[in-house]
Design a protein around this motif. Structure first.
Motif, mmCIF file in Angstrom:
data_model
loop_
_atom_site.group_PDB
_atom_site.id
_atom_site.type_symbol
_atom_site.label_atom_id
_atom_site.label_comp_id
_atom_site.label_asym_id
_atom_site.label_seq_id
_atom_site.Cartn_x
_atom_site.Cartn_y
_atom_site.Cartn_z
ATOM 1 N N GLN A 152 -2.999 -2.132 6.998
ATOM 2 C CA GLN A 152 -2.868 -0.730 7.400
ATOM 3 C C GLN A 152 -3.066 -0.541 8.892
ATOM 4 O O GLN A 152 -2.551 0.412 9.468
ATOM 5 C CB GLN A 152 -3.885 0.146 6.658
ATOM 6 C CG GLN A 152 -3.655 0.243 5.173
ATOM 7 C CD GLN A 152 -4.539 -0.702 4.421
ATOM 8 O OE1 GLN A 152 -5.661 -0.967 4.812
ATOM 9 N NE2 GLN A 152 -4.034 -1.241 3.330
ATOM 10 N N ARG A 209 4.228 4.554 7.683
ATOM 11 C CA ARG A 209 3.378 5.350 6.803
ATOM 12 C C ARG A 209 3.399 6.824 7.114
ATOM 13 O O ARG A 209 2.708 7.615 6.495
ATOM 14 C CB ARG A 209 1.939 4.827 6.881
ATOM 15 C CG ARG A 209 1.887 3.399 6.425
ATOM 16 C CD ARG A 209 0.508 2.795 6.468
ATOM 17 N NE ARG A 209 0.582 1.346 6.306
ATOM 18 C CZ ARG A 209 0.850 0.748 5.157
ATOM 19 N NH1 ARG A 209 1.033 1.446 4.079
ATOM 20 N NH2 ARG A 209 0.922 -0.568 5.092
ATOM 21 N N HIS A 252 -5.146 7.618 10.531
ATOM 22 C CA HIS A 252 -4.554 7.598 9.197
ATOM 23 C C HIS A 252 -5.529 8.217 8.204
ATOM 24 O O HIS A 252 -6.734 7.964 8.276
ATOM 25 C CB HIS A 252 -4.284 6.163 8.728
ATOM 26 C CG HIS A 252 -3.178 5.470 9.475
ATOM 27 N ND1 HIS A 252 -2.546 4.360 8.994
ATOM 28 C CD2 HIS A 252 -2.594 5.738 10.674
ATOM 29 C CE1 HIS A 252 -1.620 3.956 9.859
ATOM 30 N NE2 HIS A 252 -1.640 4.774 10.891
ATOM 31 N N TRP A 311 -9.691 -1.380 3.226
ATOM 32 C CA TRP A 311 -8.825 -1.454 4.401
ATOM 33 C C TRP A 311 -8.501 -2.906 4.705
ATOM 34 O O TRP A 311 -9.400 -3.748 4.730
ATOM 35 C CB TRP A 311 -9.528 -0.852 5.624
ATOM 36 C CG TRP A 311 -9.690 0.622 5.584
ATOM 37 C CD1 TRP A 311 -10.746 1.320 5.074
ATOM 38 C CD2 TRP A 311 -8.769 1.609 6.082
ATOM 39 N NE1 TRP A 311 -10.530 2.676 5.229
ATOM 40 C CE2 TRP A 311 -9.335 2.880 5.840
ATOM 41 C CE3 TRP A 311 -7.516 1.532 6.709
ATOM 42 C CZ2 TRP A 311 -8.696 4.058 6.206
ATOM 43 C CZ3 TRP A 311 -6.876 2.709 7.069
ATOM 44 C CH2 TRP A 311 -7.469 3.950 6.810
ATOM 45 N N THR A 340 0.835 -1.182 0.000
ATOM 46 C CA THR A 340 0.000 0.000 0.000
ATOM 47 C C THR A 340 0.878 1.243 0.000
ATOM 48 O O THR A 340 1.861 1.300 0.728
ATOM 49 C CB THR A 340 -0.860 0.019 1.278
ATOM 50 O OG1 THR A 340 -1.527 -1.220 1.402
ATOM 51 C CG2 THR A 340 -1.872 1.140 1.205
ATOM 52 N N HIS A 394 -5.813 8.715 3.841
ATOM 53 C CA HIS A 394 -5.218 8.306 2.581
ATOM 54 C C HIS A 394 -5.743 9.177 1.449
ATOM 55 O O HIS A 394 -6.930 9.503 1.405
ATOM 56 C CB HIS A 394 -5.524 6.838 2.292
ATOM 57 C CG HIS A 394 -4.899 5.896 3.280
ATOM 58 N ND1 HIS A 394 -3.646 5.374 3.125
ATOM 59 C CD2 HIS A 394 -5.359 5.427 4.469
ATOM 60 C CE1 HIS A 394 -3.351 4.595 4.170
ATOM 61 N NE2 HIS A 394 -4.378 4.616 4.985
#
Lengths: 272, 168
Positions: free
Chosen positions: B143, B167, A21, A151, A2, A23
């Motif tokens: 993630q 990240r 997070h 996800w 990713t 994106h």
């Protein structure tokens, strides 16, 4: 792999660490909303902390406040706790100590509430297609409609640090895990008034983190041998697993799912 | 509670997935299907055919040393198998298994009951998929990590911490 998230924020809240997070190419613009989500959770902590003597929940316990003059958030959470005690047949009981202690629900509730108020609206902005929040292992994720994004969430193996027991893919939803691995025997079975046996880890996937968190607690208390509570969970509780280190059981849509080799047929097509 | 159990069994001509669902009344609703997708049907129907696929069963495995594979599952032919949908009180449920190296390496429920319209397709995958072998988070392309709540100090040792750093 990713591609890197456009933005990550990590903050200590409620005795654990919250990771957020975002994106998308414009994810850097999400910083302000992330900070607002953290601020909401800190304010919830101020109201609900059983460790702070000046919190509303402590004052309610001490009798210096009544339900008529506490923060309205207390009443909202109290309603959820009453319903859960009913739905779970007492496995989730915020009154087991003799006073109202919603600690088992507050983290998930506060995380979901902050996420829906501050993070989910980010998806309306161009350049942000996914945003998620993880509060100490309990998480809620969102994805913009039509976005090419899924996800992937790892479920930590409760007994083997650094490894995964399973993975689950989500577009929108929540995953919560309850167990005895990280903090020892902190889970209390309300019916028995005693800590749950060590080595149990239970994960629940749900639409909403408040539900996932509460039902993961129920699953861990029920243990590896008891899935009788599964059909009683509300529709938004999708699936999950429970593991004791040697065995893992899974369920989805209200039913257990198991795989086994045929007990009566062992013919091999290769050996003939 | 209701329970879905499915078995994999080997036959001379290939592998058939038996999907069995026991209703609340105690009656069995059983359906069988032929193998589906991923693995070449030819290699399933005719094990003697050499496909050159490393994942396909080789005849030498069946004979000599054998111990490298779990004998209890030696009848499984590599591939992906989908059972037919079974109707339950909650809606249709369907299972899919993947066999690799003679072992069941993955179980999915491509169709399972969920009332949520928009996410229906993706939510079909929302059942946790067991990781076949010990998998480090760094190799799993994830993630986020769900696990028993860590303390602030415990976070630094957590998988989530590693993901956050990777990240950031």
């Amino acid at each position: 792999m990713t591609p890197p998230a456009g933005a990550v924020m990590v903050e200590e809240v409620m005795g654990t660490v919250v990771s957020i997070h975002a994106h998308g190419h414009a994810a850097a613009d999400a910083q302000q909303a992330m900070a607002a989500a953290i601020a909401r959770m800190r304010d919830d902590e101020r109201v609900f902390s059983t460790f702070r003597h000046d919190s509303d929940i402590s004052r309610l316990r001490d009798g210096t406040r009544t339900l008529q003059d506490v923060d309205p958030r207390i009443l909202e959470v109290r309603e959820r706790c009453l319903a859960l005690r009913e739905q779970t047949g007492g496995r989730f009981d915020a009154w087991w100590r003799g006073w109202f202690d919603p600690t088992g629900l507050v983290k998930g509730w506060a995380t979901e509430r902050a996420a829906r108020a501050e993070l989910e609206p980010l998806l309306d902005r161009p350049g942000i297609h996914a945003v998620g929040i993880n509060a100490g292992g309990d998480l809620q994720v969102f994805t913009a409609p039509g976005a090419d994004w899924v996800w992937r969430v790892g479920i930590a193996d409760p007994l083997h640090h650094g490894t995964l027991l399973a993975t689950v893919e989500l577009v929108n939803g929540a995953v919560a895990t309850s167990g005895t691995a990280e903090r020892g025997a902190h889970l209390i079975d309300p019916a028995a008034g005693q800590p749950v046996a060590s080595g149990i880890g239970a994960t629940v996937v749900a639409d909403a983190l408040t539900d996932a968190d509460a039902w993961a607690t129920v699953a861990a208390i029920a243990g590896i041998t008891d899935l009788s509570w599964v059909p009683a969970a509300p529709a938004g509780v999708r699936s999950g697993l429970v593991s004791d280190g040697t065995r893992t059981r899974r369920w989805a849509g209200g039913v257990e799912v198991t795989a086994a080799s045929s007990p009566w047929l062992t013919t091999s097509p290769c050996s003939g | 509670m209701k329970k879905i159990v499915y078995w994999v069994m080997a036959t001379v001509t290939g592998v058939v997935l038996l999907f069995s669902y026991r209703t609340s009344l105690g009656a069995d609703l059983t359906a069988t299907t032929t193998p589906d997708t991923v693995s070449s049907p030819d290699s399933l129907a005719s094990p003697d055919t050499s496909t050159g696929d490393g994942g396909a069963p080789s005849k030498s495995d069946g004979g000599g040393a054998t111990s490298s594979q779990d004998s209890s599952v030696s009848g499984f032919v590599d591939g992906s198998y989908t059972g037919s949908a079974a109707r339950t009180r909650y809606g249709d449920v369907q299972v899919q298994i993947t066999v690799s190296g003679g072992r069941i390496t993955d179980v999915q429920v491509p169709v399972y009951p969920d009332a949520n319209g928009r996410d229906r397709q993706i939510n079909a995958h929302a059942i946790p998929q067991l990781v076949a072998e010990t998998t480090e988070a760094q190799n799993a392309d994830i993630q986020m990590v769900s696990g028993a709540t860590y303390t602030s100090s415990g976070y630094t040792q957590s998988l989530q911490s590693a993901l956050d750093q990777a990240r950031a």
